[in-house]
Design a protein around this motif. Structure first.
Motif, short mmCIF file in Angstrom:
data_model
loop_
_atom_site.label_atom_id
_atom_site.label_comp_id
_atom_site.label_asym_id
_atom_site.label_seq_id
_atom_site.Cartn_x
_atom_site.Cartn_y
_atom_site.Cartn_z
N UNK A 53 0.84 -1.20 0.00
CA UNK A 53 0.00 0.00 0.00
C UNK A 53 0.87 1.25 0.00
N UNK A 54 0.36 2.37 -0.50
CA UNK A 54 1.12 3.63 -0.46
C UNK A 54 1.54 4.00 0.96
N UNK A 55 0.69 3.69 1.93
CA UNK A 55 1.02 4.02 3.32
C UNK A 55 2.21 3.20 3.81
N UNK A 56 2.25 1.91 3.43
CA UNK A 56 3.38 1.07 3.83
C UNK A 56 4.67 1.55 3.18
N UNK A 57 4.58 1.89 1.91
CA UNK A 57 5.76 2.39 1.18
C UNK A 57 6.30 3.65 1.84
N UNK A 58 5.41 4.58 2.13
CA UNK A 58 5.81 5.83 2.77
C UNK A 58 6.37 5.57 4.17
N UNK A 59 5.73 4.64 4.88
CA UNK A 59 6.17 4.31 6.22
C UNK A 59 7.58 3.74 6.25
N UNK A 60 7.88 2.85 5.30
CA UNK A 60 9.21 2.24 5.21
C UNK A 60 10.26 3.31 4.88
N UNK A 61 9.93 4.19 3.94
CA UNK A 61 10.86 5.26 3.59
C UNK A 61 11.12 6.19 4.77
N UNK A 62 10.04 6.49 5.50
CA UNK A 62 10.18 7.37 6.67
C UNK A 62 11.04 6.69 7.73
N UNK A 63 10.80 5.41 7.93
CA UNK A 63 11.55 4.64 8.91
C UNK A 63 13.03 4.62 8.55
N UNK A 64 13.33 4.41 7.26
CA UNK A 64 14.71 4.37 6.79
C UNK A 64 15.39 5.73 6.97
N UNK A 65 14.63 6.78 6.68
CA UNK A 65 15.18 8.13 6.83
C UNK A 65 15.57 8.40 8.29
N UNK A 66 14.69 8.01 9.20
CA UNK A 66 14.98 8.24 10.62
C UNK A 66 16.20 7.44 11.07
N UNK A 67 16.32 6.22 10.58
CA UNK A 67 17.46 5.40 10.94
C UNK A 67 18.77 6.01 10.42
N UNK A 68 18.74 6.51 9.19
CA UNK A 68 19.93 7.13 8.61
C UNK A 68 20.32 8.39 9.37
N UNK A 69 19.32 9.19 9.73
CA UNK A 69 19.60 10.40 10.50
C UNK A 69 20.19 10.06 11.86
N UNK A 70 19.64 9.04 12.50
CA UNK A 70 20.13 8.64 13.80
C UNK A 70 21.59 8.16 13.72
N UNK A 71 21.89 7.39 12.69
CA UNK A 71 23.27 6.93 12.50
C UNK A 71 24.21 8.11 12.27
N UNK A 72 23.74 9.08 11.47
CA UNK A 72 24.55 10.26 11.20
C UNK A 72 24.84 11.03 12.48
N UNK A 73 23.82 11.21 13.30
CA UNK A 73 24.00 11.93 14.56
C UNK A 73 24.99 11.19 15.47
N UNK A 74 24.89 9.86 15.49
CA UNK A 74 25.80 9.08 16.32
C UNK A 74 27.23 9.21 15.83
N UNK A 75 27.41 9.18 14.50
CA UNK A 75 28.75 9.30 13.93
C UNK A 75 29.33 10.68 14.19
N UNK A 76 28.45 11.68 14.20
CA UNK A 76 28.91 13.06 14.35
C UNK A 76 29.28 13.39 15.79
N UNK A 77 28.49 12.91 16.75
CA UNK A 77 28.75 13.33 18.12
C UNK A 77 28.53 12.27 19.18
N UNK A 78 28.33 11.03 18.79
CA UNK A 78 28.16 9.98 19.77
C UNK A 78 26.71 9.74 20.16
N UNK A 79 26.50 8.78 21.04
CA UNK A 79 25.15 8.36 21.42
C UNK A 79 24.38 9.48 22.12
N UNK A 80 25.04 10.16 23.06
CA UNK A 80 24.35 11.20 23.82
C UNK A 80 23.91 12.35 22.92
N UNK A 81 24.76 12.71 21.98
CA UNK A 81 24.43 13.77 21.03
C UNK A 81 23.21 13.36 20.18
#
Length: 338
Positions: A53-81
């Motif tokens: 469904x379009x909702x599932x597709x959008x949900x997966x993309x949103x989930x992936x985006x959040x994961x990538x952002x979280x990884x970037x933040x961790x790489x930039x300044x660690x877990x606390x950051x």
């Protein structure tokens, strides 16, 4: 929304949906970075994918985006950051959920705390340490950071550390923990494997490629005197034929004046269309036409012969750099002609 839309989907289904949503070109690039077993699993999952469904597709993309952002933040300044930013954006619960998923799948690299420390501070911190200890630390830092640090070491120390990085192969977690204990630091997570890769030729080549020319020359001169075989191996990898695509036009034109057309036609047989085009654009119309004709007339050639011809062109590039007629970009700097 993403949480609700993707509820009930397995991890494999989410990956399959993501690959389809990304499109053929992007998915192909992702595939290049996967091992054969993972490719087989993902491909089978895509083939068996039911209607999405379009909702599932959008949900997966949103989930992936959040994961990538979280990884970037961790790489930039660690877990606390990362936690601080994610809590502000997503709220405490979703932020913790993301961080838990990421830390469960990632191991914190040894000496991770140093990757967020100023290079000059690290340089002062490691003064007096044994070259093997310094080499171990350098092999785990990012190449640009390690290049900055190794450039500040005394000349003889630079070459000794470079040699030890190149000769390093595998090291036990116990040794890593002991080194960090001596340096009065601790790993945030304990490595679960019996051995982990450290250093090697690729590591020192990355570091030298990001160092300034004086540091590179000093390291190579010492290695040529004390370990000529290693020096030659490193030299072959420092600047490869494909790197010519990053050279400025005037530098390439200077190189072309020193290269035999017979060697160049053979070298370009194994080049990409983009790289061939760069050469053609920096030649006269007549010369480029003759070069194309030579390549067509040549027919099939051995890969070994192509690689040897490409190395000869690379040797010309490095020789011109050594005498100061061209400058190869290092560490993100612009290429110059002097």
């Amino acid at each position: 929304m993403a949480k609700t839309a993707t509820k009930g989907l397995t991890g494999r289904e989410k990956v399959a949906i993501l690959m389809v949503a990304l499109g053929n070109e992007v998915a192909a690039e992702v595939y290049k970075r996967l091992d054969d077993a993972t490719i087989e699993v993902v491909t089978l999952e895509i083939a068996n994918l039911r209607k999405v469904t379009p909702e599932q597709r959008l949900g997966v993309l949103k989930d992936a985006q959040e994961m990538l952002l979280a990884r970037e933040y961790m790489a930039r300044g660690g877990v606390d950051y990362a936690r601080d930013i994610l809590e502000r954006a997503l709220g405490p619960e979703r932020a913790q959920n993301l961080l838990t998923r990421i830390t469960a799948s990632l191991q914190v690299r040894p000496f991770d705390f140093m990757r967020h420390t100023d290079a000059q501070q690290i340089l002062g911190f490691i003064q007096g340490e044994h070259p093997q200890t310094v080499a171990l630390i350098m092999s785990y830092l990012e190449p640009q950071q390690a290049a900055s640090i190794i450039g500040g070491l005394p000349g003889a120390m630079q070459a000794e550390v470079a040699k030890r990085i190149a000769r390093m192969d595998r090291i036990t977690p116990e040794v890593l923990r002991e080194v960090e204990r001596v340096l009065e630091r601790k790993l945030s997570t304990v490595m679960g494997q019996d051995f982990t890769l450290a250093g090697g030729i690729d590591a020192i080549v990355d570091i030298i490629n990001n160092a300034d020319r004086a540091t590179e020359r000093n390291i190579m001169e010492h290695l040529e005197e004390n370990d000529p075989e290693l020096a030659e191996e490193i030299k072959r990898r420092l600047f490869v034929f494909e790197d010519i695509i990053k050279m400025d036009d005037r530098s390439l034109q200077r190189v072309l004046r020193e290269v035999e057309m017979k060697e160049l036609s053979l070298a370009l047989k194994g080049a990409t269309e983009e790289l061939r085009g760069k050469f053609f654009r920096n030649m006269s119309k007549r010369a480029s036409e003759m070069l194309r004709e030579d390549m067509d007339y040549m027919g099939p050639v051995r890969v070994k012969d192509v690689e040897e011809a490409q190395q000869k062109v690379v040797n010309v590039v490095r020789a011109l750099e050594d005498v100061g007629e061209i400058v190869i970009s290092r560490g993100g700097e612009e290429e110059l002609v002097v």
